[in-house]
Scaffold this motif. Structure first.
Motif, PDB file in Angstrom:
ATOM      1  N   ARG A   6       0.844  -1.200   0.000  1.00 12.08           N
ATOM      2  CA  ARG A   6       0.000   0.000   0.000  1.00 12.08           C
ATOM      3  C   ARG A   6       0.879   1.250   0.000  1.00 12.08           C
ATOM      4  N   SER A   7       1.966   1.208   0.766  1.00  5.94           N
ATOM      5  CA  SER A   7       2.898   2.346   0.801  1.00  5.94           C
ATOM      6  C   SER A   7       3.555   2.558  -0.559  1.00  5.94           C
ATOM      7  N   ARG A   8       3.859   1.476  -1.245  1.00  8.51           N
ATOM      8  CA  ARG A   8       4.439   1.594  -2.588  1.00  8.51           C
ATOM      9  C   ARG A   8       3.458   2.247  -3.548  1.00  8.51           C
ATOM     10  N   ARG A   9       2.207   1.870  -3.438  1.00  7.64           N
ATOM     11  CA  ARG A   9       1.182   2.493  -4.301  1.00  7.64           C
ATOM     12  C   ARG A   9       1.068   3.982  -3.996  1.00  7.64           C
ATOM     13  N   LEU A  10       1.085   4.321  -2.728  1.00  2.00           N
ATOM     14  CA  LEU A  10       1.013   5.720  -2.335  1.00  2.00           C
ATOM     15  C   LEU A  10       2.204   6.486  -2.904  1.00  2.00           C
ATOM     16  N   HIS A  11       3.372   5.909  -2.795  1.00  2.57           N
ATOM     17  CA  HIS A  11       4.575   6.553  -3.318  1.00  2.57           C
ATOM     18  C   HIS A  11       4.490   6.736  -4.840  1.00  2.57           C
ATOM     19  N   SER A  12       3.975   5.736  -5.544  1.00  2.00           N
ATOM     20  CA  SER A  12       3.864   5.859  -7.001  1.00  2.00           C
ATOM     21  C   SER A  12       2.875   6.963  -7.380  1.00  2.00           C
ATOM     22  N   LEU A  13       1.821   7.141  -6.596  1.00  6.42           N
ATOM     23  CA  LEU A  13       0.888   8.237  -6.852  1.00  6.42           C
ATOM     24  C   LEU A  13       1.548   9.592  -6.599  1.00  6.42           C
ATOM     25  N   LEU A  14       2.354   9.673  -5.554  1.00  4.63           N
ATOM     26  CA  LEU A  14       3.067  10.918  -5.260  1.00  4.63           C
ATOM     27  C   LEU A  14       3.965  11.334  -6.418  1.00  4.63           C
ATOM     28  N   GLN A  15       4.531  10.357  -7.107  1.00  2.69           N
ATOM     29  CA  GLN A  15       5.419  10.646  -8.231  1.00  2.69           C
ATOM     30  C   GLN A  15       4.677  11.295  -9.395  1.00  2.69           C
ATOM     31  N   LEU A  16       3.362  11.130  -9.443  1.00  2.46           N
ATOM     32  CA  LEU A  16       2.555  11.687 -10.523  1.00  2.46           C
ATOM     33  C   LEU A  16       2.129  13.128 -10.258  1.00  2.46           C
ATOM     34  N   LEU A  17       2.280  13.578  -9.022  1.00  2.00           N
ATOM     35  CA  LEU A  17       1.822  14.910  -8.635  1.00  2.00           C
ATOM     36  C   LEU A  17       2.913  15.956  -8.802  1.00  2.00           C
ATOM     37  N   PRO A  18       2.521  17.191  -9.088  1.00  2.00           N
ATOM     38  CA  PRO A  18       3.517  18.270  -9.150  1.00  2.00           C
ATOM     39  C   PRO A  18       4.064  18.566  -7.755  1.00  2.00           C
ATOM     40  N   GLU A  19       5.221  19.197  -7.717  1.00  2.00           N
ATOM     41  CA  GLU A  19       5.845  19.518  -6.427  1.00  2.00           C
ATOM     42  C   GLU A  19       5.135  20.656  -5.712  1.00  2.00           C
ATOM     43  N   ARG A  20       4.495  21.535  -6.460  1.00  2.00           N
ATOM     44  CA  ARG A  20       3.778  22.667  -5.864  1.00  2.00           C
ATOM     45  C   ARG A  20       2.351  22.671  -6.346  1.00  2.00           C
ATOM     46  N   PRO A  21       1.399  22.797  -5.476  1.00  2.00           N
ATOM     47  CA  PRO A  21       1.566  22.796  -4.030  1.00  2.00           C
ATOM     48  C   PRO A  21       2.014  21.423  -3.548  1.00  2.00           C
ATOM     49  N   GLU A  22       2.822  21.417  -2.526  1.00  2.00           N
ATOM     50  CA  GLU A  22       3.427  20.178  -2.044  1.00  2.00           C
ATOM     51  C   GLU A  22       2.385  19.222  -1.471  1.00  2.00           C
ATOM     52  N   PRO A  23       2.289  18.019  -2.035  1.00  2.00           N
ATOM     53  CA  PRO A  23       1.351  17.043  -1.487  1.00  2.00           C
ATOM     54  C   PRO A  23       1.862  16.476  -0.165  1.00  2.00           C
ATOM     55  N   GLU A  24       0.936  16.128   0.702  1.00  2.00           N
ATOM     56  CA  GLU A  24       1.271  15.547   2.002  1.00  2.00           C
ATOM     57  C   GLU A  24       0.588  14.197   2.120  1.00  2.00           C
ATOM     58  N   THR A  25       1.249  13.272   2.788  1.00  2.00           N
ATOM     59  CA  THR A  25       0.645  11.958   3.018  1.00  2.00           C
ATOM     60  C   THR A  25       0.177  11.863   4.463  1.00  2.00           C
ATOM     61  N   GLY A  26      -0.753  10.974   4.690  1.00  2.00           N
ATOM     62  CA  GLY A  26      -1.243  10.769   6.034  1.00  2.00           C
ATOM     63  C   GLY A  26      -2.185   9.584   6.075  1.00  2.00           C
ATOM     64  N   LEU A  27      -2.863   9.459   7.190  1.00  2.00           N
ATOM     65  CA  LEU A  27      -3.843   8.391   7.365  1.00  2.00           C
ATOM     66  C   LEU A  27      -5.204   9.011   7.626  1.00  2.00           C
ATOM     67  N   TYR A  28      -6.227   8.367   7.102  1.00  2.00           N
ATOM     68  CA  TYR A  28      -7.606   8.775   7.317  1.00  2.00           C
ATOM     69  C   TYR A  28      -8.403   7.491   7.474  1.00  2.00           C
ATOM     70  N   PHE A  29      -8.989   7.285   8.619  1.00  2.00           N
ATOM     71  CA  PHE A  29      -9.660   6.024   8.937  1.00  2.00           C
ATOM     72  C   PHE A  29      -8.723   4.837   8.731  1.00  2.00           C
ATOM     73  N   GLY A  30      -7.434   5.029   8.999  1.00  2.00           N
ATOM     74  CA  GLY A  30      -6.452   3.959   8.877  1.00  2.00           C
ATOM     75  C   GLY A  30      -5.987   3.682   7.464  1.00  2.00           C
ATOM     76  N   GLU A  31      -6.451   4.475   6.498  1.00  2.00           N
ATOM     77  CA  GLU A  31      -6.068   4.266   5.103  1.00  2.00           C
ATOM     78  C   GLU A  31      -5.143   5.390   4.655  1.00  2.00           C
ATOM     79  N   HIS A  32      -4.215   5.053   3.771  1.00  2.00           N
ATOM     80  CA  HIS A  32      -3.249   6.038   3.287  1.00  2.00           C
ATOM     81  C   HIS A  32      -3.942   7.059   2.393  1.00  2.00           C
ATOM     82  N   VAL A  33      -3.653   8.335   2.635  1.00  2.00           N
ATOM     83  CA  VAL A  33      -4.239   9.396   1.824  1.00  2.00           C
ATOM     84  C   VAL A  33      -3.163  10.392   1.401  1.00  2.00           C
ATOM     85  N   ILE A  34      -3.488  11.112   0.348  1.00  2.00           N
ATOM     86  CA  ILE A  34      -2.656  12.230  -0.093  1.00  2.00           C
ATOM     87  C   ILE A  34      -3.531  13.473  -0.033  1.00  2.00           C
TER      88      ILE A  34
END
Length: 124
Positions: A6-34
């Motif tokens: 799941r963390s790898r999937r999250l990381h691959s999604l982060l690679q698709l986003l622009p640097e600005r505005p800077e995306p942040e990762t976290g948890l929401y109901f125990g699930e990975h979110v950006i």
């Protein structure tokens, strides 16, 4: 799906986003979110499904055609703005990049307090 994948999937999604505005990762109901500008835009569920938040009608229409009624459900609540991608679609980076970028732009708009575009037939 295990936490590492799941963390790898999250990381691959982060690679698709622009640097600005800077995306942040976290948890929401125990699930990975950006989040972008503090607003949720992408999720990787406990089962490893990738969800995209549609905050504008164009993106919602595109995702609905691909995902149907596969919405993110967390703690018994259906999040109707969120569409879960079928696995083959998630694997097609060229197809999902525009959706990921639109979701991030929509989150940034929400953070700025801009009204989201109205659906056809909906009064503002």
């Amino acid at each position: 799906m295990d936490k590492l994948n799941r963390s790898r999937r999250l990381h691959s999604l982060l690679q698709l986003l622009p640097e600005r505005p800077e995306p942040e990762t976290g948890l929401y109901f125990g699930e990975h979110v950006i989040r972008v500008e503090g607003q949720l835009c992408l999720v990787v569920t406990l089962k490893g499904q990738v969800g995209i938040r549609a905050t504008d009608p164009e993106l919602e229409t595109q995702l609905q055609q691909v995902c149907g009624d596969q919405h993110w459900i967390a703690h018994g609540r259906v999040y109707e703005q969120w569409y879960l991608l079928p696995e083959p679609v998630y694997q097609d980076t060229d197809q999902i990049v525009p959706w990921v970028l639109q979701a991030a732009a929509g989150a940034a708009r929400l953070a700025e307090g801009e009204p989201r575009p109205a659906k056809a037939g909906r009064l503002c």
